[in-house]
Design a protein around this motif. Structure first.
Motif, short mmCIF file in Angstrom:
data_model
loop_
_atom_site.label_atom_id
_atom_site.label_comp_id
_atom_site.label_asym_id
_atom_site.label_seq_id
_atom_site.Cartn_x
_atom_site.Cartn_y
_atom_site.Cartn_z
N LYS A 1 0.86 -1.19 0.00
CA LYS A 1 0.00 0.00 0.00
C LYS A 1 0.89 1.24 0.00
CE LYS A 1 -3.75 1.95 2.83
NZ LYS A 1 -4.46 1.82 4.11
N THR A 2 0.41 2.30 -0.64
CA THR A 2 1.16 3.55 -0.69
C THR A 2 0.24 4.71 -0.38
OG1 THR A 2 2.58 2.66 -2.42
CG2 THR A 2 2.56 5.05 -2.18
N GLU A 3 0.73 5.66 0.39
CA GLU A 3 -0.04 6.87 0.68
C GLU A 3 0.87 8.09 0.60
OE1 GLU A 3 -2.66 7.31 3.94
OE2 GLU A 3 -3.32 5.22 3.82
N LYS A 4 0.32 9.17 0.07
CA LYS A 4 1.04 10.44 0.06
C LYS A 4 1.02 11.01 1.47
CE LYS A 4 1.22 14.78 -2.44
NZ LYS A 4 0.59 15.59 -3.49
N LEU A 5 2.18 11.49 1.92
CA LEU A 5 2.28 12.10 3.23
C LEU A 5 1.87 13.57 3.16
CD1 LEU A 5 5.68 10.50 4.21
CD2 LEU A 5 3.54 10.19 5.46
N THR A 6 1.22 14.04 4.18
CA THR A 6 0.82 15.44 4.30
C THR A 6 1.59 16.04 5.46
OG1 THR A 6 -1.40 14.82 3.56
CG2 THR A 6 -1.17 16.97 4.58
N PHE A 7 2.07 17.27 5.28
CA PHE A 7 2.81 17.95 6.34
C PHE A 7 1.90 19.00 6.97
CE2 PHE A 7 6.05 21.00 7.91
CZ PHE A 7 6.75 20.13 8.74
N ILE A 8 1.52 18.78 8.23
CA ILE A 8 0.60 19.67 8.94
C ILE A 8 1.16 19.96 10.33
CG2 ILE A 8 -1.74 19.95 9.87
CD1 ILE A 8 -2.68 17.93 7.77
N ASN A 9 1.22 21.24 10.68
CA ASN A 9 1.66 21.66 12.02
C ASN A 9 2.97 21.01 12.47
OD1 ASN A 9 -0.67 23.26 12.29
ND2 ASN A 9 -1.84 21.53 13.06
N GLY A 10 3.93 20.94 11.56
CA GLY A 10 5.25 20.42 11.91
C GLY A 10 5.38 18.92 11.93
N ASN A 11 4.32 18.20 11.53
CA ASN A 11 4.36 16.73 11.50
C ASN A 11 3.85 16.19 10.18
OD1 ASN A 11 5.27 15.90 14.19
ND2 ASN A 11 3.41 16.93 14.89
N CYS B 1 -0.48 10.52 7.65
CA CYS B 1 -1.23 9.71 6.69
C CYS B 1 -1.98 8.67 7.51
CB CYS B 1 -0.35 9.08 5.62
SG CYS B 1 0.64 7.69 6.16
N SER B 2 -2.80 7.87 6.87
CA SER B 2 -3.64 6.92 7.62
C SER B 2 -2.85 5.81 8.32
CB SER B 2 -4.71 6.30 6.70
OG SER B 2 -4.12 5.37 5.83
N PHE B 3 -1.60 5.58 7.92
CA PHE B 3 -0.80 4.55 8.59
C PHE B 3 -0.55 4.89 10.06
CE2 PHE B 3 1.07 3.94 4.18
CZ PHE B 3 0.43 2.74 3.95
N PHE B 4 -0.61 6.17 10.40
CA PHE B 4 -0.31 6.62 11.76
C PHE B 4 -1.53 6.68 12.67
CE2 PHE B 4 2.94 9.15 9.24
CZ PHE B 4 3.92 8.20 9.39
#
Length: 122
Positions: A105-115, A118-121
């Motif tokens: 599976k692959t997901e694009k990471l999003t950078f929000i508020n210094g972190n 993605c759904s893996f977290f």
């Protein structure tokens, strides 16, 4: 297979395109110069992102990888007293491309508020 059984690859946009075009990737400059792919367990991904990818201008993707598809080319190596990271060298430590068919599976990471997120977290 539970999420903790997978390993993860932080991949740039360029590398992800290489995977899709060729069915594999030779990775980035660090991978090529060390002769192995640098991977992480899920609990190590955020630390790796913060330490090595914070200033990356390129879009990043998180690839969930089935370690069983990498065979004995996958080796866990200690980097300090508490962390052991997975590295993929290829059979007989011969640097080979990381195969796309190992990616579950692959997901694009999003950078929000210094972190990064993605759904893996979740």
């Amino acid at each position: 297979m539970a999420d903790q059984d997978f390993i993860y690859r932080i991949s740039t946009e360029q590398e992800w395109q290489e995977f899709q075009k060729n069915g594999s990737s030779f990775g980035g400059e660090l991978d090529k110069s060390t002769g192995c792919f640098h991977l992480s367990k899920l609990h190590q991904v955020q630390m790796t992102l913060q330490n090595f990818f914070l200033n990356t201008k390129e879009d990043l993707y998180l690839l969930q990888i089935d370690p069983k598809k990498l065979g004995d080319g996958l080796i866990y190596e200690a980097v300090d007293d508490v962390n052991s990271f997975p590295h993929f060298y290829g059979q007989g430590r011969t640097f080979v491309p990381l195969p796309l068919d190992s990616v579950v599976k692959t997901e694009k990471l999003t950078f929000i508020n210094g972190n990064f997120t993605c759904s893996f977290f979740t």
